[in-house]
Scaffold this active site. Structure first.
Site, PDB file in Angstrom:
ATOM      1  N   GLU A  36       3.104   3.322  -2.998  1.00 23.80           N
ATOM      2  CA  GLU A  36       3.827   2.779  -1.841  1.00 23.80           C
ATOM      3  C   GLU A  36       4.883   3.767  -1.362  1.00 23.80           C
ATOM      4  OE1 GLU A  36       2.617   0.464   0.271  1.00 23.80           O
ATOM      5  OE2 GLU A  36       2.570  -0.936  -1.399  1.00 23.80           O
ATOM      6  N   ASP A 174      -4.301   2.294   6.304  1.00 25.30           N
ATOM      7  CA  ASP A 174      -4.850   0.981   6.649  1.00 25.30           C
ATOM      8  C   ASP A 174      -6.231   1.097   7.290  1.00 25.30           C
ATOM      9  OD1 ASP A 174      -2.395   0.240   5.768  1.00 25.30           O
ATOM     10  OD2 ASP A 174      -1.633  -0.462   7.700  1.00 25.30           O
TER      11      ASP A 174
END
Length: 389
Positions: A36, A174
């Site tokens: 992340e 994504d």
């Protein structure tokens, strides 16, 4: 859920246009297992497509007129494919128009079409419904008009559509996960080179559970921009002292520790998190290779600790959700997922324990914040695809 989604989308198309659709496409949302805030810090990410989808029912027209129907929003938008496409006030339509404009700029010829789409991807939960919409449209247009695009082309077109028509300067993760997803596999992706490897993620006795905090704090964008500035400053200081360092990828924890005073408290914490998170992704890949889920769970929890205490992108509600499961024997690990300041926590839990856990945490969360918790059990699935009966 998938069959019901396909059925409802198809039926809505038949009611709207008095005909059956020519094609049905599915485009999935995504999770990120670990990695992340390192996509813009030369690290690796570990996303996977999930069994929450946008379903598209599509037919070609004989003319240049296009009709988009967002079933869930009860909204319709019409335009001519030959006109120059520009962003409009309707945000959902912009994700589609952005992709179509990209294709037009690349010189691809398309005729008109009609689309009805519907989704099981929860909005605002950080599961990338926008990327699923962009990549689903790109994938569908590629099939419909035989454009000859590669999966990588579709992902990059989706990313650029988000930059140009939605005004969000997102990374590639994504869109990449939405297109390249593979059942029971996570993708270890280098966001710089787009090189990737699949790692087997058949969790067998375990499952992935998302707990949605139902909050989204407004400082996501400002907090994100500040973090980027802090790590860029940190890296420039590290390079001055260690000229062999090119990126955070070849910077070690000992280098960062040595420069603790020089970096200053805040910048030190940010850099310390990034260097350790890059390392954790490598260790997570090993853990998956060895089906060592306990180790994977521990790494996920370590990531959360770093995101909360060092990178400081968590929030009270998400910290509560992660802390609440730490002493549950059925939970191997948990962490905040996504940009931060709200959204979901991702939990690696023993199969069969989900319902009790959801019930327990929901009650505690409601008591603490007066907010209703949402929970989603997810499975790792394949990327965008044409549905065949």
């Amino acid at each position: 859920m998938k069959k019901k989604l396909i059925q409802q989308t198809t039926e809505h198309f038949e009611i709207m246009f008095q005909q059956k659709p020519d094609y049905i496409f599915l485009s999935p949302g995504r999770i990120n297992i670990i990695g992340e805030h390192v996509d813009y810090n030369d690290g690796f990410v570990m996303p996977a497509a999930i069994n929450k989808y946008i379903c598209f029912a599509i037919s070609k027209n004989e003319n240049s007129k296009c009709t988009l129907v967002a079933k869930d929003l009860n909204d319709t938008y019409q335009f001519d494919i030959n006109d120059e496409l520009k962003p409009i006030d309707t945000m959902w339509a912009n994700y589609i128009l952005g992709v179509l404009q990209q294709l037009k700029e690349k010189g691809f010829a398309m005729s008109g079409f009609t689309i009805v789409f519907s989704s099981t991807i929860p909005m605002g939960a950080g599961l990338s419904s926008s990327a699923a919409l962009e990549c689903g449209i790109g994938y569908a247009m590629n099939k419909l008009f035989h454009l000859g695009l590669t999966k990588e082309d579709i992902a990059l077109i989706g990313q650029k559509a988000e930059h140009t028509f939605a005004g969000v300067n997102c990374g590639i993760m994504d869109q990449f996960a939405s297109v390249f997803g593979k059942k029971n596999s996570v993708i270890k992706l280098d966001c710089n080179t787009l090189e990737y490897e699949y790692y087997k993620a058949d969790f067998k006795k375990y499952s992935l559970l998302l707990l949605d905090s139902n909050v989204k704090h407004t400082h996501l964008t400002s907090g994100y921009n500040v973090r980027r500035q802090e790590v860029e400053l940190g890296l420039s200081i590290i390079k001055q002292h260690f000229p062999e360092v090119r990126t955070f990828r070849n910077c070690t924890e000992s280098m960062v520790l040595e420069l603790k005073d020089t970096l200053g408290e805040t910048v030190f914490k940010r850099c310390h998190f990034v260097v350790n998170e890059i390392q954790r992704v490598k260790e997570a890949a090993e853990a998956l290779n060895n089906s060592d889920f306990k180790r994977l769970g521990k790494l996920m929890s370590k990531t959360h600790e770093g995101l909360s205490k060092e990178y400081e992108v968590s929030c009270e509600e998400i910290d509560f959700l992660v802390d609440a499961v730490q002493h549950e024997k059925t939970v191997l690990g948990a962490r905040m997922m996504g940009g931060g300041f709200g959204g979901c926590s991702i939990n690696l839990v023993k199969k069969g324990s989900e319902s009790k856990l959801i019930e327990k945490i929901t009650e505690r969360y409601q008591k603490a914040f007066g907010i209703e918790l949402k929970a989603y059990k997810v499975k790792i699935s394949k990327g965008a695809s044409l549905y065949k009966n």
